[in-house]
Design a protein around this motif. Sequence first.
Motif: not given
Length: 71
Positions: A8-10, A16-19, A22-25
């Motif tokens: 849910m946070l992700r 809608g933001h690729d960057a 990527e940071n979240w991953s």
Amino acid sequence: MARRTIDMLRRNIFAGHDAGAENWSIIASLIETCKLNSVDPFAYMTATLPAIVNGHKQAQVIELLPWNYSR
């Protein structure tokens, strides 16, 4: 953190933001790696992030990995 909560946070934070995705991953991967190594993710990041900011040498990055964290 429950799997559902992380998903849910992700979706809510980085939709809608690729960057951002990527940071979240990267962050989610660190959290899960801490858990697999019986390390408190909050304590690990609280100790590790200031070390990086304060100039920890890149050649010694292996010291900062979750499985080498001791507290």
